[in-house]
Motif scaffolding. Sequence first.
Motif, PDB file in Angstrom:
ATOM      1  N   GLY A  68      36.381 -10.487  34.353  1.00 37.09           N
ATOM      2  CA  GLY A  68      38.027 -10.342  34.063  1.00 37.09           C
ATOM      3  C   GLY A  68      38.098  -9.577  32.804  1.00 37.09           C
ATOM      4  O   GLY A  68      39.349  -9.488  32.583  1.00 37.09           O
ATOM      5  N   TRP A  69      37.375  -8.646  32.343  1.00 34.65           N
ATOM      6  CA  TRP A  69      37.689  -7.602  31.247  1.00 34.65           C
ATOM      7  C   TRP A  69      37.515  -6.399  31.770  1.00 34.65           C
ATOM      8  O   TRP A  69      36.322  -6.182  32.729  1.00 34.65           O
ATOM      9  CB  TRP A  69      36.659  -7.812  30.099  1.00 34.65           C
ATOM     10  CG  TRP A  69      36.769  -9.007  29.181  1.00 34.65           C
ATOM     11  CD1 TRP A  69      36.989 -10.574  29.745  1.00 34.65           C
ATOM     12  CD2 TRP A  69      37.120  -9.169  27.899  1.00 34.65           C
ATOM     13  NE1 TRP A  69      37.287 -11.273  28.659  1.00 34.65           N
ATOM     14  CE2 TRP A  69      37.304 -10.576  27.488  1.00 34.65           C
ATOM     15  CE3 TRP A  69      36.993  -7.996  26.985  1.00 34.65           C
ATOM     16  CZ2 TRP A  69      37.469 -10.662  26.213  1.00 34.65           C
ATOM     17  CZ3 TRP A  69      37.209  -8.347  25.532  1.00 34.65           C
ATOM     18  CH2 TRP A  69      37.430  -9.698  25.033  1.00 34.65           C
ATOM     19  N   SER A  70      38.334  -5.382  31.439  1.00 32.67           N
ATOM     20  CA  SER A  70      37.811  -3.922  31.843  1.00 32.67           C
ATOM     21  C   SER A  70      36.620  -3.421  31.108  1.00 32.67           C
ATOM     22  O   SER A  70      36.445  -3.882  29.917  1.00 32.67           O
ATOM     23  CB  SER A  70      39.112  -3.235  31.634  1.00 32.67           C
ATOM     24  OG  SER A  70      39.083  -2.666  30.042  1.00 32.67           O
ATOM     25  N   PRO A  71      35.888  -2.579  31.679  1.00 31.84           N
ATOM     26  CA  PRO A  71      34.647  -2.188  30.970  1.00 31.84           C
ATOM     27  C   PRO A  71      35.032  -1.597  29.498  1.00 31.84           C
ATOM     28  O   PRO A  71      34.450  -1.746  28.704  1.00 31.84           O
ATOM     29  CB  PRO A  71      33.998  -0.866  31.838  1.00 31.84           C
ATOM     30  CG  PRO A  71      34.548  -1.534  33.140  1.00 31.84           C
ATOM     31  CD  PRO A  71      36.048  -2.081  32.940  1.00 31.84           C
ATOM     32  N   ALA A  72      36.398  -0.932  29.420  1.00 25.57           N
ATOM     33  CA  ALA A  72      36.772  -0.401  28.148  1.00 25.57           C
ATOM     34  C   ALA A  72      36.931  -1.409  27.010  1.00 25.57           C
ATOM     35  O   ALA A  72      36.516  -1.420  25.830  1.00 25.57           O
ATOM     36  CB  ALA A  72      37.877   0.309  28.352  1.00 25.57           C
ATOM     37  N   ALA A  73      37.610  -2.580  27.554  1.00 21.50           N
ATOM     38  CA  ALA A  73      37.944  -3.748  26.644  1.00 21.50           C
ATOM     39  C   ALA A  73      36.534  -4.338  26.144  1.00 21.50           C
ATOM     40  O   ALA A  73      36.252  -4.796  25.111  1.00 21.50           O
ATOM     41  CB  ALA A  73      38.931  -4.803  27.379  1.00 21.50           C
ATOM     42  N   ALA A  74      35.841  -4.588  27.172  1.00 22.95           N
ATOM     43  CA  ALA A  74      34.391  -5.253  26.777  1.00 22.95           C
ATOM     44  C   ALA A  74      33.566  -4.465  25.737  1.00 22.95           C
ATOM     45  O   ALA A  74      32.972  -4.920  24.925  1.00 22.95           O
ATOM     46  CB  ALA A  74      33.600  -5.394  28.185  1.00 22.95           C
TER      47      ALA A  74
END
Length: 172
Positions: free
Chosen positions: A110-116
């Motif tokens: 549920g997280w974009s890779p960039a946010a994670a």
Amino acid sequence: MRCPVPRGSGSPGAVPVDLDTRITVELSSVVAGARRRAHRDGDGQLDTAHLLHSLLESDPEVRAVFGDGGQAARVLGYLVQRSIGYGLRWHGTVEDSGAVPRVTPTGRGGWSPAAAAALEHAQARASGDGARPAHGVDLLAGLAADPECRAVEVLARAGVDAEELAGRLAEV
């Protein structure tokens, strides 16, 4: 206090399982706010712009980084526009700039890779200071470190130089 972010099996862009032991209660609240914003906006993933929006709304220390020149208000203005049209081109897309290494999936998706990756950056920055939990300014530093993420695009449109911001945050 337990983290309000649900956990589950691993998937791309996942949140680390030990999230609640690696961030402050305040930052946990920011993450929960970003998740609610993503859901309310109808976005499939929490992205860096959601995190930036929640940080600016919730964290006075983050707002202080922007100073008294009105930059924080301009950034919030762009973020508000996101839900009424500015960010529509992002709907249905995955934020993965590739500028920041992808996080090993160990928690719930549920997280974009960039946010994670920005959260992982925040946790690494905090643990470099004696294993303290990550704060909002740590997450802001993680967002500013990825020149291709949506949060940096919003910052640029509001007249904030993300590279200069990252440099200032390195001193905090």
